[in-house]
Scaffold this motif. Structure first.
Motif, PDB file in Angstrom:
ATOM      1  N   ASN A  38      36.233  28.965  29.168  1.00 11.54           N
ATOM      2  CA  ASN A  38      37.278  28.053  29.614  1.00 11.54           C
ATOM      3  C   ASN A  38      38.656  28.480  29.146  1.00 11.54           C
ATOM      4  O   ASN A  38      39.662  28.211  29.804  1.00 11.54           O
ATOM      5  CB  ASN A  38      37.006  26.627  29.111  1.00 11.54           C
ATOM      6  N   ILE A  41      40.491  30.273  31.851  1.00 10.27           N
ATOM      7  CA  ILE A  41      40.848  29.676  33.142  1.00 10.27           C
ATOM      8  C   ILE A  41      41.675  28.402  33.016  1.00 10.27           C
ATOM      9  O   ILE A  41      42.227  27.928  34.000  1.00 10.27           O
ATOM     10  CB  ILE A  41      39.582  29.383  33.992  1.00 10.27           C
ATOM     11  N   PRO A  71      34.574  34.384  36.170  1.00 12.08           N
ATOM     12  CA  PRO A  71      34.990  33.441  37.223  1.00 12.08           C
ATOM     13  C   PRO A  71      35.956  34.065  38.226  1.00 12.08           C
ATOM     14  O   PRO A  71      35.845  33.838  39.434  1.00 12.08           O
ATOM     15  CB  PRO A  71      35.668  32.309  36.433  1.00 12.08           C
ATOM     16  N   GLN A  72      36.897  34.864  37.718  1.00  9.82           N
ATOM     17  CA  GLN A  72      37.877  35.488  38.613  1.00  9.82           C
ATOM     18  C   GLN A  72      37.222  36.533  39.509  1.00  9.82           C
ATOM     19  O   GLN A  72      37.568  36.665  40.683  1.00  9.82           O
ATOM     20  CB  GLN A  72      39.000  36.130  37.785  1.00  9.82           C
ATOM     21  N   SER A  74      34.040  36.493  40.535  1.00 11.54           N
ATOM     22  CA  SER A  74      33.257  35.756  41.547  1.00 11.54           C
ATOM     23  C   SER A  74      34.155  35.250  42.672  1.00 11.54           C
ATOM     24  O   SER A  74      33.805  35.346  43.853  1.00 11.54           O
ATOM     25  CB  SER A  74      32.518  34.583  40.891  1.00 11.54           C
ATOM     26  N   ALA A  75      35.314  34.704  42.302  1.00  9.90           N
ATOM     27  CA  ALA A  75      36.242  34.173  43.307  1.00  9.90           C
ATOM     28  C   ALA A  75      36.741  35.277  44.230  1.00  9.90           C
ATOM     29  O   ALA A  75      36.819  35.096  45.460  1.00  9.90           O
ATOM     30  CB  ALA A  75      37.417  33.485  42.613  1.00  9.90           C
ATOM     31  N   SER A  84      27.732  37.309  45.302  1.00 10.90           N
ATOM     32  CA  SER A  84      27.481  37.479  43.864  1.00 10.90           C
ATOM     33  C   SER A  84      25.999  37.234  43.594  1.00 10.90           C
ATOM     34  O   SER A  84      25.499  36.132  43.796  1.00 10.90           O
ATOM     35  CB  SER A  84      28.322  36.489  43.056  1.00 10.90           C
ATOM     36  N   ASP A 215      32.086  28.624  25.390  1.00  7.51           N
ATOM     37  CA  ASP A 215      32.293  27.260  25.875  1.00  7.51           C
ATOM     38  C   ASP A 215      31.377  26.254  25.195  1.00  7.51           C
ATOM     39  O   ASP A 215      31.140  25.172  25.731  1.00  7.51           O
ATOM     40  CB  ASP A 215      32.065  27.191  27.401  1.00  7.51           C
TER      41      ASP A 215
END
Length: 304
Positions: A38, A41, A71-72, A74-75, A84, A215
């Motif tokens: 986290n 992001i 996360p970046q 995957s986006a 993915s 996290d």
């Protein structure tokens, strides 16, 4: 008036004095920090992370930041219409996906982090594991049902050359390293787990501490039956726990184990959801995570 000012300022002085033993102990020491979760992001957490790292630098430590960018990535794969897929907890990385991984890590996540750090002065320098052969990798084939499986451009580190990172540290800079590496065998570039990369770099640098942002609050003693966090454990104690850990914690804790078994004095998994968690962990009595230390005989060597 002056008495009131003195009274309101006193807690600040007490906080600074509490940090003094830690400032003395860590002065001049290298600290490798794995940036993720986290904290990567959330804008407020990102800003607080950058402040913490700059504070360490001005407090006399030598911070090195290693990052991934799940996360970046995957986006961006979604935007490119690339699926993915994960096997054995690792992203299946085709050559097309590797192009995206490289672009996101070195061109997006790293640049943003360097920018946040450099708001506080000309400190941060971005690089990847490819640069100056800082990290060399070979293809990683995880075992699934006892058989090695090809998951593409996913690498495991075979060598670390700290020359470029050390030169930056000696110049007072903050290296920000993306976790990708080139193979000496096939000249391909590989995506390397950032927890693993941070641990390998910490060991190669002879760092005082490895800090892994995550996290969760730390390593739970008996999850999911209890949310009590283990505040401290030895390498051997951690090794016994590894087979029962959740898949997400395994690379982090394996990284901590590798670090303390290869010369790093402490490795810590800390809650990156807490603002200024790095400062809380290094400069206060409380701490906000789990600390792994070498086994006792090794831990007593080289104490000063």
């Amino acid at each position: 008036m002056s008495a009131a000012r003195k009274h309101t300022a006193l807690p600040k002085a007490e906080i600074l004095i509490e940090a003094l033993p830690w400032l003395t102990r860590h002065n001049g020491k290298t600290v490798v920090i794995k940036f993720g979760g986290n904290a990567m992001i959330d804008d407020e957490l990102k800003a607080a992370f950058a402040q913490d790292v700059v504070f360490l630098r001005h407090a006399g430590l030598k911070p090195v930041v290693v990052h991934g960018g799940g996360p970046q990535i995957s986006a961006q794969l979604d935007r490119h219409g690339l699926v993915s897929e994960f096997k054995a907890g690792l992203r299946v990385t085709t050559p097309e996906a590797m192009d995206v991984v490289r672009m996101v890590l070195a061109g997006q996540v790293q640049r943003e982090l360097v920018g946040l750090l450099n708001r506080h002065g000309p400190l941060a320098v971005g690089m990847t594991g490819e640069d100056a052969h800082t990290m060399t990798a070979t293809q990683h084939r995880p075992l699934i049902d006892g058989e090695p499986v090809d998951i593409g451009r996913v690498g495991e580190i075979t060598a670390v050359d700290t020359g470029a990172v050390q030169a930056l540290l000696d110049d007072g800079r903050i290296p920000v390293v993306s976790s990708i590496a080139r193979s000496a065998e096939d000249d391909h570039v590989y995506n390397v787990n950032a927890d693993t990369a941070a641990a390998a770099l910490a060991a190669a640098l002879g760092a005082e501490t490895l800090m892994v942002l995550t996290d969760v609050e730390g390593l739970y003693e008996d999850w999911p039956n209890s949310d009590d966090v283990l505040s401290r454990l030895t390498a051997t104690e951690l090794e016994k726990l590894l087979p029962d850990l959740s898949s997400g914690m395994v690379p982090k804790m394996r990284g901590c184990l590798h670090a303390v078994r290869n010369g790093v004095r402490t490795a810590r998994v800390i809650d990156g959801r807490v603002q200024h968690s790095i400062l809380l962990e290094i400069f206060t009595d409380e701490g906000v995570g789990t600390m792994v230390v070498p086994d006792a005989p090794e831990n007593t060597q080289g104490e000063s």
